[in-house]
Design an enzyme around this catalytic site. Sequence first.
Site, PDB file in Angstrom:
ATOM      1  N   MET B   1      49.591  44.527  36.961  1.00 55.26           N
ATOM      2  CA  MET B   1      48.197  44.693  37.368  1.00 55.26           C
ATOM      3  C   MET B   1      47.433  43.390  37.127  1.00 55.26           C
ATOM      4  SD  MET B   1      47.795  47.845  38.399  1.00 55.26           S
ATOM      5  CE  MET B   1      46.221  48.609  38.031  1.00 55.26           C
ATOM      6  N   CYS B   2      46.283  43.287  37.714  1.00 51.75           N
ATOM      7  CA  CYS B   2      45.522  42.060  37.660  1.00 51.75           C
ATOM      8  C   CYS B   2      44.171  42.356  37.022  1.00 51.75           C
ATOM      9  CB  CYS B   2      45.323  41.522  39.070  1.00 51.75           C
ATOM     10  SG  CYS B   2      46.873  41.440  39.970  1.00 51.75           S
TER      11      CYS B   2
END
Lengths: 255, 255
Positions: B1-2
Amino acid sequence: MCQLLGMNAKNPTDLTFSFTGFAQRAGRTGDHVDGWGMAFFEGHGVRHFVDHQSAMKSPVAELIRRYPIKSTNVIAHIRKATQGAVALSNCHPFVRELWGNYWVFAHNGNLVGFDARLHSHFHPVGGTDSELAFCWIMQELAKSHAGVPSIQEMTLTLRELAARIARHGTFNFLLSNGDALWAHATTQLCYTERAWPYSMVSLSDEDLSVDFSQHTSPDDKTAIIVTAPLTSNETWVPFAPGELKAFVDGQLQAF
Amino acid sequence: MCQLLGMNAKNPTDLTFSFTGFAQRAGRTGDHVDGWGMAFFEGHGVRHFVDHQSAMKSPVAELIRRYPIKSTNVIAHIRKATQGAVALSNCHPFVRELWGNYWVFAHNGNLVGFDARLHSHFHPVGGTDSELAFCWIMQELAKSHAGVPSIQEMTLTLRELAARIARHGTFNFLLSNGDALWAHATTQLCYTERAWPYSMVSLSDEDLSVDFSQHTSPDDKTAIIVTAPLTSNETWVPFAPGELKAFVDGQLQAF
């Protein structure tokens, strides 16, 4: 008028040395102080730097002089405003996406009465004749080819389109999609090819020399295209008026 | 995820303080080391920085921590690769032009089975689900409106489009054209509004505080939108799942 600098290389190469000389023209050896910009392809990805400050004063340009970004296709531009205000949205190079490729374009010159009809998906954000010409080229390319054409086909289409715009004035430009670099001149552009065995070269705009043989391998090939020669001891070949040339893997193409 | 970071401000404001905390998550307080990017609007012009190095190590990120670029709309992203290789062409934010505006987009999440049909002029250059979603949004916006709609109309259209993509997974995103900043959350996003009288705030990710009252005027208003709260002593309002909010002049809009 503005100045252009392009590089097309077989292997990822940094342009620190050439940009150092080129940036001197933004205030010290030239008066191109109304912004600058530079785009570096890494594969099909692009790093795009623009600044409305001059390339001599800009902290971003200072970073690029110190940080060797390795790239196979580079387009740089220093601006002396003729049309359009001094603003970020008027700084070259401009970038658009077509066929899943980024296209990078920078222009030196001035177009008069170029009133292109834009009826497709490409529209200028800023107020320059240059971005208008670029949007028109993108529109016409999209109409001419269903997908990315071969470099040779692309060169033939660009030659026709460039001639139509060049009727309106000075139209020196650089264009790249990361696979090739195209250069068109109506008045002022020249190129040099660097290949093994490399030697010591000296900048025209600053008291700086570099021995490329220390930094390169036999497999390296690089073409540099620029408004006016950057070095005092290399062979710079001038473009004839109306010439459009394609460079691939650091070499001028025959078509 | 970012992780995502956005700013929408009434007056040009630098994001140096918030970015310093945010960048810590690229290696020190988080594992988002697969590249980063940041776009700053100045009017309708954009400065766009991307790097496949982490925001802790990148010389370009170091420049941004030191060089206060003043902007009214900023979108930043640090990447932990889920789909697509670690490459420049996969770094967010992505930029496209539509209606003579640049549109900047960054996504946090993962879309599964999102197989959008792209039949128009917008195509991904890289291999991420995020850029595909962005191209589809641009295509659908171009079909829904003949020119730039009002911010309220745009918000309504985006709400419909976001809901259609969100069926396929986590779809937290930030989008701006320089006039407004839109933020959509399915899982994780929060915002804070900073306005007069400003006070001392402290970063959560680094031992650093700043007294905003020393750097601001009564006319300043700024909204910060981020994946997880950046400061320990401000009120961060979480987005409800499926919420899309518009920010203009540093304030959340009621529609």
